[in-house]
Design a protein around this motif. Structure first.
Motif, PDB file in Angstrom:
ATOM      1  N   LEU A  96       0.734  -1.144  -0.094  1.00 64.93           N
ATOM      2  CA  LEU A  96      -0.050  -0.172   0.224  1.00 64.93           C
ATOM      3  C   LEU A  96       0.734   1.280  -0.129  1.00 64.93           C
ATOM      4  CD1 LEU A  96      -1.540  -1.584   2.654  1.00 64.93           C
ATOM      5  CD2 LEU A  96      -3.222  -1.019   1.131  1.00 64.93           C
ATOM      6  N   ASP A  98       0.690   5.707  -0.304  1.00 65.37           N
ATOM      7  CA  ASP A  98       0.029   6.923  -0.508  1.00 65.37           C
ATOM      8  C   ASP A  98       0.344   7.669  -1.724  1.00 65.37           C
ATOM      9  OD1 ASP A  98      -1.113   9.714  -0.109  1.00 65.37           O
ATOM     10  OD2 ASP A  98      -1.239   9.328   2.094  1.00 65.37           O
ATOM     11  N   ILE A 105       2.900   2.681   2.970  1.00 69.94           N
ATOM     12  CA  ILE A 105       2.114   2.555   4.077  1.00 69.94           C
ATOM     13  C   ILE A 105       2.385   1.052   4.884  1.00 69.94           C
ATOM     14  CG2 ILE A 105       0.084   2.530   5.341  1.00 69.94           C
ATOM     15  CD1 ILE A 105      -0.930   4.500   3.244  1.00 69.94           C
ATOM     16  N   ILE A 117      -4.847   2.077   7.609  1.00 71.43           N
ATOM     17  CA  ILE A 117      -4.711   2.824   6.672  1.00 71.43           C
ATOM     18  C   ILE A 117      -5.357   4.112   6.417  1.00 71.43           C
ATOM     19  CG2 ILE A 117      -3.967   0.914   5.094  1.00 71.43           C
ATOM     20  CD1 ILE A 117      -6.983   0.885   3.811  1.00 71.43           C
ATOM     21  N   LEU A 152      -5.145   5.823  -2.074  1.00 75.49           N
ATOM     22  CA  LEU A 152      -3.934   4.859  -1.946  1.00 75.49           C
ATOM     23  C   LEU A 152      -4.033   4.062  -3.458  1.00 75.49           C
ATOM     24  CD1 LEU A 152      -4.985   3.444   1.425  1.00 75.49           C
ATOM     25  CD2 LEU A 152      -3.311   5.097   0.912  1.00 75.49           C
TER      26      LEU A 152
END
Length: 368
Positions: A96, A98, A105, A117, A152
């Motif tokens: 993941l 950003d 993340i 998240i 994301l």
């Protein structure tokens, strides 16, 4: 279903509930005082590793995930209910990022693992929180803080023990179909795999490993040519690379040049991936006379100054495939982390082996 290995989603955590301004008003209690309760916390958003998923296809239809808002506080010191969290199931191997900051993340590597998240908003405070000796009837309350909102990028790279790489039509899909139960597309005309294909290779009782076939690379892939590096990241999750080489390439390009092309693309993509354990696998040995194979392979190895392992196989007739898989299984087992019990057993064995030597030394220095 097509393999979807990248998706963009938007997550919105719930806002915190507002605090309440209220006063206790009951009969025969003229100075009841403040009794406004706090609001509830907003729900957060979590990414959860689900071993039953293997693609990100669901995110093509659902891209926005919202958690519940916290309820407002009320009188009689009643706090508002907190919002429910939202769990987003994702396959193992999901990473993941950003989109706004390009920050990583987290990564889902264990079944059931949860990564927050988006943080839910904090609850607002009721007026009872502001009561003091000098302010016995506060008429103020604080609002709940807004929940976190993020866009994301989810990337899925297959987790496998062995990765197959090579130019298009080198026979990677044929090899995967020959040694595992996977059934990638195979035909008698030139084409390349468009989606990564994993397969489980069973070597013996309770012995197996995962092999993944990625689309073929061409010169300039690291700069975006062909399918580019879209699927090269799957190789970053493998421990052993099998570089398949077509002994009878259709364009008659020198084999050493083909191998250098792939090596250059790997180094351009990631120097760390290029330095991993890599074996050369010369495929389609059934298309050339048996007495010429050794000379062709020796010439290529000498031109490359190759000191690693190499194998000669035919994925169609499965000649040499069993030996290749057995060697790969042994290498994977040798690289597995040692358990604490294994380390203790090694220490006991070493101590037992050293004991006779120590006793013999004592006897040599023992007075007559």
């Amino acid at each position: 279903m097509k393999f979807v290995d990248e998706a963009s989603i938007k997550v919105e955590a719930g806002d915190g509930g507002n605090g309440c301004v209220s006063f206790r008003r009951e009969r025969a209690i003229p100075f009841g005082g403040p009794d406004g309760g706090d609001g509830g916390d907003g729900g957060s958003v979590f990414a959860v590793a689900d071993p039953n998923l293997n693609t990100l296809a669901d995110f093509r239809f659902t891209r926005v995930f919202r958690a519940q808002r916290g309820d407002n506080g009320s009188g009689a010191n009643c706090r508002g209910a907190s919002g429910h969290d939202v769990d987003i199931p994702m396959p193992l191997g999901s990473m993941l990022f950003d989109i706004a900051t390009s920050e990583k993340i987290g990564e889902l590597t264990r079944s059931g693992q949860r990564i927050k998240i988006a943080q839910g908003g904090f609850h607002g405070l009721g007026n009872v929180r502001f009561k003091s000796s000098t302010n016995r009837a506060p008429r103020r309350a604080s609002p709940g803080s807004p929940g976190e909102q993020r866009e994301l990028r989810v990337e899925l790279s297959l987790m496998a023990d062995v990765g197959l790489l090579g130019l298009p039509n080198a026979g990677k899909s044929t090899l995967l179909a020959a040694v595992s139960a996977a059934r990638p597309k195979i035909a008698d005309y030139p084409f390349t795999t468009l989606y990564p294909q994993p397969g489980v290779v069973a070597v013996g009782p309770f012995k197996s490993f995962v092999m993944v076939d990625v689309p073929g690379l061409i010169e300039g892939a690291a700069e975006g040519a062909g399918l580019g590096i879209r699927f090269l990241k799957h190789l970053s999750r493998t421990r052993l690379l099998l570089h398949l080489v077509d002994l009878m390439p259709p364009d008659q390009a020198p084999l050493a040049q083909q191998i250098r092309t792939i090596q250059d693309e790997l180094r351009a993509f990631s120097s760390e991936v290029a330095q991993r354990e890599q074996w050369l696998v010369f495929n389609k040995c059934d298309l050339i006379p048996a007495d010429e194979i050794e000379a062709v392979v020796a010439a290529v190895l000498g031109d490359l100054d190759w000191h690693g392992r190499h194998f000669v196989i035919s994925a169609v007739t499965r000649a040499g495939c069993e030996a290749l898989c057995a060697q790969a299984m042994r290498w994977i087992e040798s690289q597995a982390p040692r358990s604490e019990q294994d380390l203790m057993d090694d220490e006991i064995s070493a101590a037992a082996a050293a004991a006779p030597d120590a006793e013999a030394g004592d006897e040599d220095h023992r007075p007559a």
